[in-house]
Design a protein around this motif. Structure first.
Motif, mmCIF file in Angstrom:
data_model
loop_
_atom_site.group_PDB
_atom_site.id
_atom_site.type_symbol
_atom_site.label_atom_id
_atom_site.label_comp_id
_atom_site.label_asym_id
_atom_site.label_seq_id
_atom_site.Cartn_x
_atom_site.Cartn_y
_atom_site.Cartn_z
ATOM 1 N N THR A 1 0.730 -1.273 0.139
ATOM 2 C CA THR A 1 0.127 -0.198 0.455
ATOM 3 C C THR A 1 0.979 1.208 0.199
ATOM 4 O O THR A 1 0.022 2.277 -0.235
ATOM 5 N N SER A 2 2.147 1.127 0.069
ATOM 6 C CA SER A 2 2.758 2.552 0.055
ATOM 7 C C SER A 2 4.773 1.540 -0.631
ATOM 8 O O SER A 2 4.937 0.651 -0.967
ATOM 9 N N SER B 1 9.149 6.952 17.235
ATOM 10 C CA SER B 1 8.046 6.438 15.961
ATOM 11 C C SER B 1 8.840 6.075 15.117
ATOM 12 O O SER B 1 8.384 4.996 14.542
ATOM 13 N N TYR C 1 11.321 1.111 12.341
ATOM 14 C CA TYR C 1 11.328 1.346 10.952
ATOM 15 C C TYR C 1 12.665 1.235 10.704
ATOM 16 O O TYR C 1 13.250 0.304 9.897
ATOM 17 N N TYR D 1 3.581 -7.846 7.232
ATOM 18 C CA TYR D 1 3.039 -7.113 8.302
ATOM 19 C C TYR D 1 4.337 -6.422 8.876
ATOM 20 O O TYR D 1 3.922 -5.375 9.932
ATOM 21 N N ALA E 1 4.962 -3.258 7.507
ATOM 22 C CA ALA E 1 3.758 -2.097 7.263
ATOM 23 C C ALA E 1 3.435 -1.946 8.356
ATOM 24 O O ALA E 1 3.717 -0.355 8.823
ATOM 25 N N VAL E 2 3.911 -2.289 9.096
ATOM 26 C CA VAL E 2 3.097 -1.731 11.227
ATOM 27 C C VAL E 2 4.168 -0.841 11.602
ATOM 28 O O VAL E 2 3.823 0.359 11.672
ATOM 29 N N ALA F 1 6.551 0.628 9.407
ATOM 30 C CA ALA F 1 5.975 1.929 8.845
ATOM 31 C C ALA F 1 4.707 2.984 8.866
ATOM 32 O O ALA F 1 5.176 4.264 8.691
ATOM 33 N N VAL F 2 3.750 2.438 9.552
ATOM 34 C CA VAL F 2 2.428 2.838 9.250
ATOM 35 C C VAL F 2 3.071 3.960 11.205
ATOM 36 O O VAL F 2 2.539 5.154 11.351
ATOM 37 N N LYS G 1 5.195 7.000 9.738
ATOM 38 C CA LYS G 1 4.949 8.111 9.020
ATOM 39 C C LYS G 1 3.560 8.799 9.657
ATOM 40 O O LYS G 1 3.864 9.533 9.783
ATOM 41 N N ALA G 2 3.247 7.803 11.132
ATOM 42 C CA ALA G 2 1.881 8.482 11.874
ATOM 43 C C ALA G 2 2.864 9.494 12.535
ATOM 44 O O ALA G 2 2.132 10.389 13.218
#
Length: 227
Positions: free
Chosen positions: A62-63, A150, A154, A172, A175-176, A178-179, A182-183
């Motif tokens: 998704t990214s 944060s 990553y 996962y 992805a997790v 990374a989210v 970026k949050a």
């Protein structure tokens, strides 16, 4: 991260070298620092487009991010250099700045206490100014801590892949982190709202439904401004 590095160096100069800071601060110099921050960051962002590593879909597709999974000399060198020059080295400099800011504040406080009633008006003004700058530095410090926490997962994932264990990473596990990383862009307003009373008062004044955020001393200001 480079923005936070620039903020930390600015706070360090203002607090530990107040006389030099008078000549340091100017709109032109600030604009130059912002330009350098963006150019430095842009250089690292453009590198994969120019052949040093590459951009690929990551995690749940998704990214996208740079290719830290494929074990090639270009990918491994880019990952290592990126982690060093955009994460670990800036983090080290930030830690240095805050350590010496803390020591400078503690030293100044002890000097004022030892002088007791013999301090002059200029010394008290300087002490108050340093305390104000320290409050701003503490807010920046919280922002930096949250940012590092944060991005640390990553960074760990990319270094695991760099070490040759990319096969153990599931979609996962890519992805997790990374989210979460970026949050970090949305955290700062909440941090300022919690810590900085003037920020809360201004927010309560501009957005009536958030009036409950105003500090007790600022409620009179908010109500007076709306009359």
């Amino acid at each position: 991260m480079i923005n936070l590095l620039a903020i930390s160096i600015d706070r360090y100069i203002v607090i530990t070298k107040p006389l030099q800071a008078i000549g340091w601060t100017s709109k032109r110099r600030t604009s130059l620092v912002i330009l350098l921050v963006w150019l430095y960051s842009l250089a690292w962002s453009l590198a994969p487009l120019l052949g040093w590593s590459s951009y690929i879909p990551e995690g749940l597709m998704t990214s996208c991010t740079w290719d830290y999974v494929t074990s090639t000399p270009a990918n491994k060198s880019y990952t290592l250099m990126l982690c060093c020059f955009v994460f670990f080295i800036p983090l080290g400099i930030i830690s240095y700045c805050y350590l010496f800011m803390f020591l400078a504040i503690r030293r100044t406080s002890k000097e004022v206490e030892s002088l007791s009633g013999h301090v002059g008006k200029s010394t008290l003004v300087q002490q108050q100014s340093i305390k104000t700058e320290w409050k701003l530095a503490k807010i920046a410090f919280v922002v930096i801590i949250v940012f590092v926490l944060s991005w640390a997962p990553y960074a760990s994932v990319t270094l695991i892949a760099w070490a040759g264990y990319g096969s153990v990473l599931s979609p996962y596990s890519k992805a997790v982190p990374a989210v979460i990383a970026k949050a970090s862009a949305i955290y700062n307003p909440f941090i300022y709202a919690i810590i900085h009373s003037k920020y809360r008062d201004t927010l309560a004044e501009k957005v009536p439904c958030l009036r409950f955020l105003a500090s007790p001393s600022g409620k009179g200001h908010v109500s007076a401004s709306n009359r």
